[in-house]
Design a protein around this motif. Structure first.
Motif, mmCIF file in Angstrom:
data_model
loop_
_atom_site.group_PDB
_atom_site.id
_atom_site.type_symbol
_atom_site.label_atom_id
_atom_site.label_comp_id
_atom_site.label_asym_id
_atom_site.label_seq_id
_atom_site.Cartn_x
_atom_site.Cartn_y
_atom_site.Cartn_z
ATOM 1 N N LEU A 1 41.898 41.581 44.156
ATOM 2 C CA LEU A 1 40.448 41.715 43.989
ATOM 3 C C LEU A 1 39.839 42.471 45.171
ATOM 4 C CD1 LEU A 1 39.330 38.189 42.691
ATOM 5 C CD2 LEU A 1 39.670 40.264 41.359
ATOM 6 N N LYS A 2 40.281 42.136 46.365
ATOM 7 C CA LYS A 2 39.749 42.800 47.561
ATOM 8 C C LYS A 2 40.202 44.254 47.622
ATOM 9 C CE LYS A 2 39.196 38.637 50.372
ATOM 10 N NZ LYS A 2 39.672 37.871 51.554
ATOM 11 N N LYS A 3 41.470 44.492 47.288
ATOM 12 C CA LYS A 3 41.995 45.862 47.340
ATOM 13 C C LYS A 3 41.235 46.774 46.379
ATOM 14 C CE LYS A 3 46.285 48.538 47.089
ATOM 15 N NZ LYS A 3 46.156 49.071 48.447
ATOM 16 N N LEU A 4 40.844 46.218 45.235
ATOM 17 C CA LEU A 4 40.149 47.001 44.222
ATOM 18 C C LEU A 4 38.621 46.887 44.328
ATOM 19 C CD1 LEU A 4 42.437 46.283 41.124
ATOM 20 C CD2 LEU A 4 42.440 48.284 42.627
ATOM 21 N N SER A 5 38.151 46.235 45.401
ATOM 22 C CA SER A 5 36.700 46.119 45.679
ATOM 23 C C SER A 5 35.942 45.515 44.508
ATOM 24 C CB SER A 5 36.112 47.497 46.037
ATOM 25 O OG SER A 5 36.772 48.059 47.141
ATOM 26 N N LEU A 6 36.482 44.412 43.975
ATOM 27 C CA LEU A 6 35.840 43.744 42.849
ATOM 28 C C LEU A 6 34.948 42.602 43.330
ATOM 29 C CD1 LEU A 6 38.750 43.613 40.284
ATOM 30 C CD2 LEU A 6 36.422 44.337 39.748
ATOM 31 N N PRO A 7 33.713 42.519 42.829
ATOM 32 C CA PRO A 7 32.845 41.385 43.184
ATOM 33 C C PRO A 7 33.390 40.106 42.563
ATOM 34 C CG PRO A 7 31.822 42.692 41.455
ATOM 35 C CD PRO A 7 33.054 43.445 41.894
ATOM 36 N N GLU A 8 33.439 39.027 43.324
ATOM 37 C CA GLU A 8 34.059 37.801 42.836
ATOM 38 C C GLU A 8 33.110 36.933 42.026
ATOM 39 O OE1 GLU A 8 36.409 35.584 45.553
ATOM 40 O OE2 GLU A 8 37.130 37.347 46.626
ATOM 41 N N ASP A 9 31.794 37.115 42.184
ATOM 42 C CA ASP A 9 30.846 36.196 41.549
ATOM 43 C C ASP A 9 29.952 36.851 40.509
ATOM 44 O OD1 ASP A 9 31.567 33.778 43.028
ATOM 45 O OD2 ASP A 9 30.774 34.836 44.778
ATOM 46 N N LYS A 10 30.290 38.056 40.086
ATOM 47 C CA LYS A 10 29.509 38.749 39.070
ATOM 48 C C LYS A 10 30.121 38.479 37.699
ATOM 49 C CE LYS A 10 27.275 43.252 38.514
ATOM 50 N NZ LYS A 10 27.192 44.631 39.079
ATOM 51 N N ALA A 11 29.288 38.139 36.709
ATOM 52 C CA ALA A 11 29.784 37.821 35.370
ATOM 53 C C ALA A 11 30.470 39.033 34.747
ATOM 54 C CB ALA A 11 28.643 37.354 34.478
ATOM 55 N N TYR A 12 31.488 38.756 33.954
ATOM 56 C CA TYR A 12 32.258 39.827 33.315
ATOM 57 C C TYR A 12 31.361 40.751 32.499
ATOM 58 C CZ TYR A 12 35.977 42.038 30.565
ATOM 59 O OH TYR A 12 36.816 42.955 29.966
ATOM 60 N N LYS A 13 30.382 40.185 31.797
ATOM 61 C CA LYS A 13 29.500 40.995 30.950
ATOM 62 C C LYS A 13 28.653 41.975 31.759
ATOM 63 C CE LYS A 13 25.870 37.433 30.818
ATOM 64 N NZ LYS A 13 24.883 38.120 31.635
ATOM 65 N N ASP A 14 28.485 41.708 33.049
ATOM 66 C CA ASP A 14 27.661 42.566 33.898
ATOM 67 C C ASP A 14 28.471 43.601 34.670
ATOM 68 O OD1 ASP A 14 25.323 41.213 33.153
ATOM 69 O OD2 ASP A 14 25.664 39.659 34.671
ATOM 70 N N LEU A 15 29.778 43.597 34.468
ATOM 71 C CA LEU A 15 30.632 44.568 35.156
ATOM 72 C C LEU A 15 30.630 45.891 34.406
ATOM 73 C CD1 LEU A 15 33.774 42.373 35.967
ATOM 74 C CD2 LEU A 15 31.881 42.937 37.503
ATOM 75 N N SER A 16 30.807 46.975 35.140
ATOM 76 C CA SER A 16 30.974 48.289 34.506
ATOM 77 C C SER A 16 32.324 48.343 33.808
ATOM 78 C CB SER A 16 30.906 49.394 35.561
ATOM 79 O OG SER A 16 32.029 49.306 36.429
ATOM 80 N N LEU A 17 32.513 49.353 32.958
ATOM 81 C CA LEU A 17 33.793 49.513 32.278
ATOM 82 C C LEU A 17 34.934 49.628 33.278
ATOM 83 C CD1 LEU A 17 35.536 50.023 29.758
ATOM 84 C CD2 LEU A 17 34.916 52.442 29.926
ATOM 85 N N GLY A 18 34.714 50.392 34.341
ATOM 86 C CA GLY A 18 35.755 50.551 35.346
ATOM 87 C C GLY A 18 36.092 49.247 36.039
ATOM 88 N N MET A 19 35.086 48.443 36.350
ATOM 89 C CA MET A 19 35.335 47.157 37.000
ATOM 90 C C MET A 19 36.051 46.197 36.067
ATOM 91 S SD MET A 19 31.990 46.363 39.345
ATOM 92 C CE MET A 19 31.674 47.294 40.849
ATOM 93 N N LYS A 20 35.715 46.228 34.781
ATOM 94 C CA LYS A 20 36.422 45.379 33.816
ATOM 95 C C LYS A 20 37.900 45.752 33.767
ATOM 96 C CE LYS A 20 32.448 44.437 30.813
ATOM 97 N NZ LYS A 20 31.805 44.689 29.502
ATOM 98 N N ARG A 21 38.159 47.058 33.805
ATOM 99 C CA ARG A 21 39.547 47.521 33.788
ATOM 100 C C ARG A 21 40.274 47.064 35.045
ATOM 101 N NH1 ARG A 21 40.660 51.377 30.226
ATOM 102 N NH2 ARG A 21 38.940 50.325 29.222
ATOM 103 N N LYS A 22 39.615 47.143 36.192
ATOM 104 C CA LYS A 22 40.238 46.710 37.447
ATOM 105 C C LYS A 22 40.510 45.205 37.435
ATOM 106 C CE LYS A 22 37.239 48.663 40.361
ATOM 107 N NZ LYS A 22 36.679 49.071 41.679
ATOM 108 N N LEU A 23 39.608 44.432 36.837
ATOM 109 C CA LEU A 23 39.816 42.990 36.769
ATOM 110 C C LEU A 23 41.032 42.655 35.903
ATOM 111 C CD1 LEU A 23 38.902 40.172 37.523
ATOM 112 C CD2 LEU A 23 37.276 40.232 35.606
ATOM 113 N N ALA A 24 41.181 43.357 34.800
ATOM 114 C CA ALA A 24 42.353 43.145 33.945
ATOM 115 C C ALA A 24 43.645 43.473 34.696
ATOM 116 C CB ALA A 24 42.241 43.997 32.688
ATOM 117 N N ILE A 25 43.609 44.522 35.502
ATOM 118 C CA ILE A 25 44.774 44.896 36.303
ATOM 119 C C ILE A 25 45.087 43.815 37.334
ATOM 120 C CG2 ILE A 25 45.588 46.549 38.043
ATOM 121 C CD1 ILE A 25 43.944 48.688 36.439
ATOM 122 N N ALA A 26 44.054 43.273 37.965
ATOM 123 C CA ALA A 26 44.253 42.210 38.958
ATOM 124 C C ALA A 26 44.918 40.992 38.333
ATOM 125 C CB ALA A 26 42.909 41.825 39.580
ATOM 126 N N VAL A 27 44.489 40.617 37.131
ATOM 127 C CA VAL A 27 45.103 39.477 36.440
ATOM 128 C C VAL A 27 46.562 39.789 36.104
ATOM 129 C CG1 VAL A 27 45.072 38.099 34.320
ATOM 130 C CG2 VAL A 27 42.922 38.594 35.522
#
Length: 280
Positions: free
Chosen positions: A114-140
């Motif tokens: 999450l830190k490497k990909l600069s993802l916010p930890e407390d922002k709801a999934y629905k409020d993430l950009s498409l790119g951030m959603k993709r990065k979150l899926a990669i992190a999982v």
């Protein structure tokens, strides 16, 4: 052991049918390339057991995926084009949910990614950009000690800097010999950086499957006049495209005429010209 073995796979839809044999060795990254509708997503869903083939067999990490596949799912990290996490969950809460889903969930690896990909930890999934959603899926996908990553357009929507970081993560993943990656992407330049093997799908058929480096060693891109092209042995031509200025062709290196300048072949050039060749 191969990470994936596909034998005689057939899947039929109205107006389209997929027929495929394909192998992904362990320790390797296989890039699945093809235009929209070529069968890439169908292949991935068949490997994951998300659809039932009409014929053929698929083995994933040594197990037939048509029966008792649940234990293997634990060892597969998946990024699909559709996403699919609950809209209300933040990255932090999602990590807690995943800890209950995967026996081998690694919270420290998840936090680090999450830190490497600069993802916010407390922002709801629905409020993430498409790119951030993709990065979150990669992190999982990278956080439950998987042995196989299956990735459908994982870098779509990411800027070039982040794409480079993500590609590096996938490359690092296969440094362990029992790990492997199957990745489908329209961004061929990303595949060019990391793939050991490339598979070209076109209208449900495999045009080519080969080691990337061996393919580039035996093929060359040349610019020819029409008369020079006409003099070539057509069996040596892998693909070509005509223009008002002459012919761009990919040919076997041993067949290149003397004095003709040879250019290195990109995977994108190779695929585009092979498809053009098939349409002649």
């Amino acid at each position: 052991m191969n990470a994936i073995e596909i034998h005689g796979l057939e899947k039929r839809y109205p107006g389209f049918d997929l027929k495929l044999d394909l192998t992904l060795p362990q320790g390797c990254i296989l890039g699945l390339i093809g235009e929209n509708g070529a069968g890439k997503s169908t292949t991935i869903k068949a490997v994951l057991g998300m659809l039932r083939p009409d014929a053929g067999s698929i083995r994933v990490l040594g197990r037939d995926n048509s029966r008792d596949f649940a234990p293997v799912r634990e060892e597969i990290g998946v990024v699909l084009d559709e996403g699919g996490f609950p809209a209300c969950l933040s990255a932090r809460k999602l990590g807690k949910v995943m800890a209950g889903v995967y026996k081998n969930w690694d919270p420290e690896a998840y936090e680090a990614t999450l830190k490497k990909l600069s993802l916010p930890e407390d922002k709801a999934y629905k409020d993430l950009s498409l790119g951030m959603k993709r990065k979150l899926a990669i992190a999982v996908a990278l956080s439950h000690r998987a042995k196989l990553l299956i990735l459908d357009e994982p870098t779509s929507g990411l800027d070039p800097v982040v794409r480079d970081e993500v590609v590096e993560l996938f490359s690092d993943f296969t440094r362990q010999e029992d790990h492997a990656v199957l990745i489908s992407s329209h961004i061929v330049s990303d595949l060019e950086k990391i793939c050991d093997y490339v598979a070209f799908l076109h209208k449900g058929r495999l045009l080519l499957y080969e080691e990337k480096d061996a393919l580039r060693e035996r093929c060359a891109l040349v610019q020819l006049s029409r008369s020079e092209f006409a003099a070539l042995d057509r069996a040596s031509v892998i693909g070509h495209r005509e223009s008002p200025y002459g012919v761009s062709a990919i040919v076997r290196r041993e067949a290149v005429p003397a004095g003709v300048t040879v250019e290195p072949v990109s995977i994108e050039d190779l695929f585009v010209l092979m498809v053009k060749e098939g349409q002649q």
